[in-house]
Every structure is written in C-alpha cells, then in structure tokens.
Motif scaffolding. Structure first.
Motif, PDB file in Angstrom:
ATOM      1  N   VAL A 208       0.833  -1.196   0.000  1.00 52.70           N
ATOM      2  CA  VAL A 208       0.000   0.000   0.000  1.00 52.70           C
ATOM      3  C   VAL A 208       0.869   1.248   0.000  1.00 52.70           C
ATOM      4  O   VAL A 208       0.556   2.253  -0.652  1.00 52.70           O
ATOM      5  N   GLN A 209       1.992   1.172   0.713  1.00 53.34           N
ATOM      6  CA  GLN A 209       2.869   2.339   0.787  1.00 53.34           C
ATOM      7  C   GLN A 209       3.442   2.717  -0.579  1.00 53.34           C
ATOM      8  O   GLN A 209       3.628   3.900  -0.868  1.00 53.34           O
ATOM      9  N   GLN A 210       3.718   1.745  -1.419  1.00 53.10           N
ATOM     10  CA  GLN A 210       4.211   2.065  -2.756  1.00 53.10           C
ATOM     11  C   GLN A 210       3.164   2.871  -3.519  1.00 53.10           C
ATOM     12  O   GLN A 210       3.477   3.869  -4.182  1.00 53.10           O
ATOM     13  N   GLY A 211       1.905   2.435  -3.417  1.00 52.31           N
ATOM     14  CA  GLY A 211       0.841   3.176  -4.079  1.00 52.31           C
ATOM     15  C   GLY A 211       0.701   4.588  -3.553  1.00 52.31           C
ATOM     16  O   GLY A 211       0.490   5.534  -4.325  1.00 52.31           O
ATOM     17  N   GLU A 212       0.838   4.761  -2.235  1.00 46.22           N
ATOM     18  CA  GLU A 212       0.746   6.097  -1.648  1.00 46.22           C
ATOM     19  C   GLU A 212       1.877   6.990  -2.149  1.00 46.22           C
ATOM     20  O   GLU A 212       1.665   8.173  -2.460  1.00 46.22           O
ATOM     21  N   LEU A 213       3.069   6.429  -2.225  1.00 40.66           N
ATOM     22  CA  LEU A 213       4.207   7.209  -2.706  1.00 40.66           C
ATOM     23  C   LEU A 213       4.033   7.604  -4.167  1.00 40.66           C
ATOM     24  O   LEU A 213       4.407   8.717  -4.569  1.00 40.66           O
TER      25      LEU A 213
END
Length: 313
Positions: free
Chosen positions: A189-194
């Motif tokens: 999920v963090q990759q998508g947020e970044l």
C-alpha cells in the motif's frame, strides 16, 4: 490447493542490517506451525514463542473447512518472509517466524489442521491464493482493490510510518517528500501512496518522489541503513521493529498515519474457507489467543476484537 512443493526457504533468508544486528527470533528455535516449537523466550524479549499444540481443534469450526482443504490436514499459507516482525526467516535460514506465522498456526490448529508456510514475493501471493496457496497471511492491508479479487478477514490494525537515518541528516519533512529518495517494498500500500504523492509533486511543478521498490523489506531497511535511500516507508510495526533492530542507525520520522486492518486472504470463490477462517479468528480473539500472540512480538495493541469478512464491501 493440492500441490505442496515449496521454494527453498534458505533462498529467502533475511538480509541482515548493516549494523550486524540479530533478529528477535534467532535464539527461539521456533517451528513452522506444527507444534514443534521449543524456546527460551528470555533470549528475545519481544518474541515469546507460541506453541500451536496448546490449541485444541474446535470440531464445529473444523466442520466448516472444505473437504479439498481438510483432506491432507494442512493449510498452505503464502507469505513474503522479509517483513519482520510479521513474517521473516530465523537465523537458521529456514524457519519462518513472526506474528503472522503464529497467527497462521493458530488458525490452522483451531480448524484441526497444521499450517505450512510457503515463501513468495509479496505481489505474487494474492494471484496464487486458491491455486498454489489456500490462504495468504503476509501483512496484507485490506483495501478496495484487493477486495475486488479476493476475500479478506481482518485480524490486526496497523498504520504506515517513515524511517530515516538517525538524526535525519537530510532534514526530510514527512509532509513533503518531493525529491526524496524513498525505499519501499514492491506491491505494498505504501508504494501506491508514494506514487500518488509523486504525481502530486509533479503536478505542483516540483521534483517527484524518487521511489526505489524492492522485492524484500529487508533490502529496503538495509539500503536505508547503508545510505542508498534517504527514507523508507512501511507498515508501522515493521518500521518500529526495524528501528529497534538497527540499534541506533535509523529512526522513525513523523506520526503513524492511515491506520487500516490486515486481512487473511482467501480465494474469492471459496466462501466456505473464508467463513471457516473468520470463525477461527473470532474464536482466537474471544479467548485472548490473538492478543497473546501479538503481545509476544510487541504488538498487542494492534489486535482487533472482531474478525470481519470483507469489511467495507
């Protein structure tokens, strides 16, 4: 899922941090969820060994398990084994350990099964649930995209948190990551947020976030400690554990954000197994076993009280 051939776990042994620290479970001698665990819990203060043999199977819940899963007595679990303290590899280079590994063992034992954790890259697990794996338990945040392709049963609450080199030598502002080199595990999920943050930076006429994705969270942490990335972004328990193990070389940055539940992944067309997993998790919540497991890894505060199937759908 009938094929039981697993990739060699030694190929996915956790990369040690550049500080040369050890993992919390290295002295535990934990098993793979088959009741083989023997441990000196004093060897690692944040990792008390969990013994699934102490859990008695519930006949009513075991009856919910589909025959195709129950016939060999094994629940196969897909996991990406570099996400300490959720799931990683012990010092022997073979044994999977972590709170998700213990949760898998507890769910299986409640359903009259043994768990078999099989390693995978993170983004390959969900597509293989229902074929190669019967469930996926690997720190999967429940979100709308995943719920479109799979069932998910909630059990743990986590947020996201950044980490930087100790002292924040680059003066990184957690509210402004434009132009910052950030390491992240592929498919999280963090990759998508970044990626969303980077797009906003570009739209505002500033430098994008330089995102460096890695298949392994251990690689992310190692490259932060080594200076290849300026920050890392991961689930809050993972970031906190990495900071603890790094013994002063990295530190958290900013507050925990975007709290959301983890979910056990079950194939979308396997309603019966999803119901069985939900019932097992609820029993583990009700009798305190889930909190006990998470407390052993320093994450008792993340235990949920209700196991929801496909929350928000």
């Amino acid at each position: 899922m009938r094929t039981r051939t697993a990739l060699p776990l030694s190929a996915l042994a956790v990369v040690g941090l550049l500080t040369g620290c050890t993992t919390a479970s290295q002295d535990l001698g934990t098993g793979t969820g088959s009741g083989e665990e023997t441990a000196d819990s004093s060897a690692a203060p944040n990792a008390v060994a969990f013994d699934p043999a102490a859990i008695e199977a519930d006949p009513e819940l075991a009856a919910l398990v589909p025959a195709a899963v129950a016939e060999d007595g094994v629940l196969t679990v897909g996991a990406e084994l570099s996400y300490a303290p959720a799931e990683f590899v012990a010092a022997d280079g073979v044994t999977p350990v972590g709170f998700d590994v213990d949760v898998a063992a507890a769910v299986a034992a409640t359903l009259g099964l043994e768990s078999q954790v099989e390693p995978s890259t993170f983004d390959a697990i969900i597509p293989a649930v229902g074929t190669k794996y019967e469930v996926g338990i690997s720190g999967f945040t429940i979100d709308a995209d995943r719920l479109q392709v799979a069932h998910m049963v909630s059990y743990f609450d986590a947020g996201s948190q950044l980490a930087v080199a100790s002292g924040n030598p680059d003066g990184i502002d957690p509210a402004d990551l434009c132009g910052v080199v950030v390491g992240v595990q592929t498919g999280t999920v963090q990759q998508g947020e970044l990626e969303d943050t980077s797009a906003t930076c570009e739209a505002d006429g500033t430098d994008p976030v330089e995102i460096l994705p890695y298949d392994s969270q251990a690689d992310v942490t190692t490259n932060l400690a080594g200076g290849k990335v300026q920050a890392m972004y991961a689930d809050s328990p993972v970031t906190a554990y990495a900071v603890e193990q790094a013994e002063g070389s990295i530190e958290t940055l900013g507050d925990i954000t975007d709290a959301a539940p983890y979910g056990v992944v079950v194939a979308q067309d396997d309603d019966a197994l999803a119901d069985a997993v939900q019932a097992a998790l609820q029993q583990l919540m009700d009798d305190g076993t889930l909190t006990e497991i998470l407390d052993g890894w320093g994450n008792a505060e993340g235990a949920l009280a209700t196991a929801e199937l496909d929350p928000g759908v």
